[in-house]
Design a protein around this motif. Structure first.
Motif, PDB file in Angstrom:
ATOM      1  N   GLN A   1       0.831  -1.187   0.000  1.00 48.10           N
ATOM      2  CA  GLN A   1       0.000   0.000   0.000  1.00 48.10           C
ATOM      3  C   GLN A   1       0.872   1.246   0.000  1.00 48.10           C
ATOM      4  OE1 GLN A   1      -3.382   0.041  -0.278  1.00 48.10           O
ATOM      5  NE2 GLN A   1      -3.219  -2.167  -0.532  1.00 48.10           N
ATOM      6  N   PRO A   2       0.669   2.156  -0.966  1.00 51.55           N
ATOM      7  CA  PRO A   2       1.448   3.390  -0.961  1.00 51.55           C
ATOM      8  C   PRO A   2       1.197   4.182   0.321  1.00 51.55           C
ATOM      9  CG  PRO A   2       0.247   3.106  -3.031  1.00 51.55           C
ATOM     10  CD  PRO A   2      -0.273   2.076  -2.078  1.00 51.55           C
ATOM     11  N   ALA A   3       2.237   4.824   0.802  1.00 51.94           N
ATOM     12  CA  ALA A   3       2.103   5.639   2.010  1.00 51.94           C
ATOM     13  C   ALA A   3       1.407   6.946   1.657  1.00 51.94           C
ATOM     14  CB  ALA A   3       3.476   5.910   2.612  1.00 51.94           C
ATOM     15  N   GLN A   4       0.401   7.295   2.408  1.00 51.95           N
ATOM     16  CA  GLN A   4      -0.319   8.535   2.162  1.00 51.95           C
ATOM     17  C   GLN A   4       0.606   9.731   2.382  1.00 51.95           C
ATOM     18  OE1 GLN A   4      -3.465   8.615   0.857  1.00 51.95           O
ATOM     19  NE2 GLN A   4      -3.072   6.405   0.741  1.00 51.95           N
ATOM     20  N   GLY A   5       0.467  10.729   1.515  1.00 45.53           N
ATOM     21  CA  GLY A   5       1.294  11.926   1.640  1.00 45.53           C
ATOM     22  C   GLY A   5       2.587  11.862   0.854  1.00 45.53           C
ATOM     23  N   MET A   6       2.853  10.761   0.160  1.00 50.49           N
ATOM     24  CA  MET A   6       4.072  10.658  -0.639  1.00 50.49           C
ATOM     25  C   MET A   6       4.032  11.635  -1.814  1.00 50.49           C
ATOM     26  SD  MET A   6       4.857   6.569  -0.932  1.00 50.49           S
ATOM     27  CE  MET A   6       6.176   6.858  -2.124  1.00 50.49           C
ATOM     28  N   LYS A   7       5.209  12.158  -2.165  1.00 49.73           N
ATOM     29  CA  LYS A   7       5.351  13.033  -3.330  1.00 49.73           C
ATOM     30  C   LYS A   7       6.628  12.657  -4.076  1.00 49.73           C
ATOM     31  CE  LYS A   7       3.214  16.986  -0.927  1.00 49.73           C
ATOM     32  NZ  LYS A   7       3.438  18.367  -0.430  1.00 49.73           N
ATOM     33  N   LEU A   8       6.591  12.804  -5.395  1.00 52.08           N
ATOM     34  CA  LEU A   8       7.763  12.572  -6.227  1.00 52.08           C
ATOM     35  C   LEU A   8       8.034  13.827  -7.051  1.00 52.08           C
ATOM     36  CD1 LEU A   8       9.952  10.774  -7.588  1.00 52.08           C
ATOM     37  CD2 LEU A   8       8.172  10.025  -9.189  1.00 52.08           C
ATOM     38  N   TYR A   9       9.254  14.370  -6.925  1.00 51.86           N
ATOM     39  CA  TYR A   9       9.665  15.563  -7.650  1.00 51.86           C
ATOM     40  C   TYR A   9      10.742  15.191  -8.662  1.00 51.86           C
ATOM     41  CZ  TYR A   9       7.451  18.427  -3.974  1.00 51.86           C
ATOM     42  OH  TYR A   9       6.573  19.015  -3.097  1.00 51.86           O
ATOM     43  N   THR A  10      10.714  15.843  -9.823  1.00 46.31           N
ATOM     44  CA  THR A  10      11.721  15.601 -10.854  1.00 46.31           C
ATOM     45  C   THR A  10      12.589  16.842 -11.050  1.00 46.31           C
ATOM     46  OG1 THR A  10      10.334  16.368 -12.710  1.00 46.31           O
ATOM     47  CG2 THR A  10      10.100  14.071 -12.032  1.00 46.31           C
TER      48      THR A  10
ATOM     49  N   ILE B   1      24.681   1.712   3.030  1.00 44.73           N
ATOM     50  CA  ILE B   1      24.127   0.365   2.926  1.00 44.73           C
ATOM     51  C   ILE B   1      24.591  -0.189   1.580  1.00 44.73           C
ATOM     52  CG2 ILE B   1      22.049  -1.051   2.801  1.00 44.73           C
ATOM     53  CD1 ILE B   1      20.626   1.103   4.464  1.00 44.73           C
ATOM     54  N   GLN B   2      25.452  -1.196   1.634  1.00 39.88           N
ATOM     55  CA  GLN B   2      25.963  -1.818   0.416  1.00 39.88           C
ATOM     56  C   GLN B   2      25.145  -3.075   0.136  1.00 39.88           C
ATOM     57  OE1 GLN B   2      30.260  -2.150   0.107  1.00 39.88           O
ATOM     58  NE2 GLN B   2      30.555  -0.516   1.607  1.00 39.88           N
ATOM     59  N   LEU B   3      24.365  -3.020  -0.904  1.00 35.45           N
ATOM     60  CA  LEU B   3      23.430  -4.099  -1.214  1.00 35.45           C
ATOM     61  C   LEU B   3      24.057  -5.146  -2.131  1.00 35.45           C
ATOM     62  CD1 LEU B   3      20.187  -2.032  -2.022  1.00 35.45           C
ATOM     63  CD2 LEU B   3      20.769  -3.148   0.135  1.00 35.45           C
ATOM     64  N   THR B   4      23.510  -6.347  -2.044  1.00 31.71           N
ATOM     65  CA  THR B   4      23.799  -7.396  -3.023  1.00 31.71           C
ATOM     66  C   THR B   4      22.474  -7.915  -3.591  1.00 31.71           C
ATOM     67  OG1 THR B   4      23.868  -9.041  -1.248  1.00 31.71           O
ATOM     68  CG2 THR B   4      25.963  -8.083  -1.934  1.00 31.71           C
ATOM     69  N   GLY B   5      21.454  -7.078  -3.524  1.00 30.43           N
ATOM     70  CA  GLY B   5      20.130  -7.453  -4.000  1.00 30.43           C
ATOM     71  C   GLY B   5      19.183  -6.283  -3.870  1.00 30.43           C
ATOM     72  N   ASP B   6      17.894  -6.573  -3.628  1.00 33.20           N
ATOM     73  CA  ASP B   6      16.867  -5.545  -3.536  1.00 33.20           C
ATOM     74  C   ASP B   6      16.742  -5.031  -2.103  1.00 33.20           C
ATOM     75  OD1 ASP B   6      16.522  -6.330  -6.139  1.00 33.20           O
ATOM     76  OD2 ASP B   6      14.565  -7.276  -5.823  1.00 33.20           O
ATOM     77  N   MET B   7      16.015  -3.914  -1.947  1.00 32.60           N
ATOM     78  CA  MET B   7      15.756  -3.378  -0.613  1.00 32.60           C
ATOM     79  C   MET B   7      14.441  -2.614  -0.604  1.00 32.60           C
ATOM     80  SD  MET B   7      17.986  -0.694   1.688  1.00 32.60           S
ATOM     81  CE  MET B   7      17.386  -0.172   3.309  1.00 32.60           C
ATOM     82  N   ASP B   8      13.551  -2.999   0.299  1.00 30.46           N
ATOM     83  CA  ASP B   8      12.327  -2.255   0.580  1.00 30.46           C
ATOM     84  C   ASP B   8      12.691  -1.230   1.651  1.00 30.46           C
ATOM     85  OD1 ASP B   8       9.866  -1.300   1.409  1.00 30.46           O
ATOM     86  OD2 ASP B   8       8.899  -3.262   1.459  1.00 30.46           O
ATOM     87  N   ILE B   9      12.898   0.017   1.255  1.00 27.26           N
ATOM     88  CA  ILE B   9      13.540   0.993   2.139  1.00 27.26           C
ATOM     89  C   ILE B   9      12.764   1.198   3.433  1.00 27.26           C
ATOM     90  CG2 ILE B   9      14.234   3.414   2.377  1.00 27.26           C
ATOM     91  CD1 ILE B   9      15.051   3.403  -0.528  1.00 27.26           C
ATOM     92  N   PHE B  10      11.444   1.379   3.350  1.00 29.82           N
ATOM     93  CA  PHE B  10      10.663   1.673   4.549  1.00 29.82           C
ATOM     94  C   PHE B  10       9.867   0.470   5.042  1.00 29.82           C
ATOM     95  CE2 PHE B  10      10.996   5.924   2.466  1.00 29.82           C
ATOM     96  CZ  PHE B  10      11.797   6.526   3.422  1.00 29.82           C
ATOM     97  N   GLY B  11      10.005  -0.672   4.367  1.00 30.85           N
ATOM     98  CA  GLY B  11       9.330  -1.882   4.804  1.00 30.85           C
ATOM     99  C   GLY B  11       7.841  -1.909   4.527  1.00 30.85           C
ATOM    100  N   ASP B  12       7.365  -0.974   3.677  1.00 31.98           N
ATOM    101  CA  ASP B  12       5.936  -0.945   3.376  1.00 31.98           C
ATOM    102  C   ASP B  12       5.637  -1.111   1.890  1.00 31.98           C
ATOM    103  OD1 ASP B  12       6.833   1.450   2.376  1.00 31.98           O
ATOM    104  OD2 ASP B  12       5.545   2.738   3.613  1.00 31.98           O
ATOM    105  N   GLY B  13       6.669  -1.426   1.106  1.00 30.79           N
ATOM    106  CA  GLY B  13       6.476  -1.627  -0.318  1.00 30.79           C
ATOM    107  C   GLY B  13       6.345  -0.359  -1.139  1.00 30.79           C
ATOM    108  N   SER B  14       6.445   0.803  -0.490  1.00 26.50           N
ATOM    109  CA  SER B  14       6.223   2.054  -1.215  1.00 26.50           C
ATOM    110  C   SER B  14       7.449   2.509  -1.996  1.00 26.50           C
ATOM    111  CB  SER B  14       5.783   3.157  -0.237  1.00 26.50           C
ATOM    112  OG  SER B  14       6.793   3.410   0.722  1.00 26.50           O
ATOM    113  N   VAL B  15       8.647   2.167  -1.543  1.00 26.80           N
ATOM    114  CA  VAL B  15       9.876   2.539  -2.236  1.00 26.80           C
ATOM    115  C   VAL B  15      10.814   1.329  -2.197  1.00 26.80           C
ATOM    116  CG1 VAL B  15      11.775   4.171  -2.452  1.00 26.80           C
ATOM    117  CG2 VAL B  15       9.609   4.929  -1.445  1.00 26.80           C
ATOM    118  N   VAL B  16      11.026   0.714  -3.344  1.00 30.15           N
ATOM    119  CA  VAL B  16      11.811  -0.519  -3.399  1.00 30.15           C
ATOM    120  C   VAL B  16      12.963  -0.348  -4.384  1.00 30.15           C
ATOM    121  CG1 VAL B  16      11.780  -2.995  -3.910  1.00 30.15           C
ATOM    122  CG2 VAL B  16       9.785  -1.917  -2.831  1.00 30.15           C
ATOM    123  N   VAL B  17      14.175  -0.578  -3.902  1.00 31.08           N
ATOM    124  CA  VAL B  17      15.360  -0.563  -4.748  1.00 31.08           C
ATOM    125  C   VAL B  17      15.491  -1.936  -5.403  1.00 31.08           C
ATOM    126  CG1 VAL B  17      17.877  -0.323  -4.791  1.00 31.08           C
ATOM    127  CG2 VAL B  17      16.510   1.115  -3.262  1.00 31.08           C
TER     128      VAL B  17
END
Length: 298
Positions: free
Chosen positions: A28-37, A191-207
């Motif tokens: 579920q997307p987190a309410q109040g999220m914004k994306l700027y370019t 944080i040095q990854l060797t795979g994916d990462m769900d940054i906030f643990g809610d699926g809203s921002v996933v590397v």
């Protein structure tokens, strides 16, 4: 018995994939999220380099980067060209002449962030799609943020694989190293990854680790409450035409060409199944059409 074990293993793998798919679907997307370019200026390059079958013409491309505002923190995706080239073009060596970057003072990342009321210290996480000069240029300007990078990419930035050294500027990543005599190599939180990462643990921002453009390239999925999923591709996709026509870039810009093509396929899958969109850093037409600060995607 061996057959039973094999069937059980296949079932277990299928179960894991099913659970993973369900987790994505239920995110579920987190309410109040914004994306700027934003753009860190423009570069001049041959279109046939970005599209291996493209026309022999020179185009000006943006150097895009993005800010995600989330209730749990602000994320910067990519950092643009190093601000040092604004006052010292020699910092890029021969790249300055060959790429002809726009290097006016208004392109500085501090100035850009100021358009939405942020300072570098307001960024919680810096995620770099990769560490080439036009994406990781300003990583050293965020000493109080946590850098999220693939382990393979940070290694390649300091000691590149044969044939990949060109677009890395050692001075860009040098601030990340600790001083002599320190026990840990990294000076900044990292944080040095060797795979994916769900940054906030809610699926809203996933590397998403996606080896293609470089040995440690990655993309990021941003799930917005109203707009839906947006994939930030960094340089795994240069132009929307790459995905739409399945045309890879020149091999000089693809460490793993099959990885690039798999990225296109996955993006098309996300479009079909989740109505996702994708933003590239360098597509001049697509980037011009995007909302710019103070406008945003929500």
């Amino acid at each position: 018995m061996r057959i039973v074990k094999q069937l059980w293993s296949l079932g277990a793998i299928a179960g894991v994939l099913f659970v993973g798919a369900m987790a994505v679907a239920q995110a579920q997307p987190a309410q109040g999220m914004k994306l700027y370019t934003f753009s860190s200026g423009a570069l001049t390059i041959g279109k046939n380099v970005l599209m291996n079958l493209g026309p022999q013409e020179t185009i000006k491309i943006p150097v895009g980067f993005y800010v995600v505002m989330h209730p749990k923190g602000n994320i910067l995706f990519d950092t643009g060209n190093n601000d040092k080239i604004i006052t010292d073009p020699s910092y890029w060596g021969p790249f300055f002449k060959s790429l002809s970057p726009v290097n006016t003072p208004d392109m500085a990342i501090d100035t850009q962030l100021g358009k939405i009321g942020l300072k570098p210290d307001d960024i919680t996480y810096v995620v770099v799609g990769h560490l080439h000069l036009d994406h990781g240029g300003n990583v050293g300007k965020f000493p109080n943020s946590t850098l999220i990078v693939q382990k393979d990419e940070i290694r390649n930035a300091f000691w590149p694989e044969p044939g990949t050294a060109g677009p890395y500027i050692t001075g860009d990543v040098a601030p990340l190293r600790s001083a002599l005599g320190e026990a840990m190599p990294n000076k900044y939180k990292m944080i040095q990854l060797t795979g994916d990462m769900d940054i906030f643990g809610d699926g809203s921002v996933v590397v998403k680790r996606w080896v293609g453009h470089t040995p440690g390239s990655q993309m990021m999925v941003v799930r917005l409450p109203k707009t839906g999923p947006i994939i930030l591709t960094s340089d795994n996709v240069y132009l929307r035409e790459n995905v739409e026509k399945n045309i890879p870039p020149n091999v000089a810009l693809a460490y793993d060409p099959p990885g690039i093509l798999r990225a296109y396929e996955w993006i098309r899958y996300m479009q079909a199944t989740q109505k996702a969109d994708y933003f590239t850093a360098h597509d001049p037409d697509a980037f011009q059409a995007l909302k710019k600060p103070p406008e945003f995607y929500e």
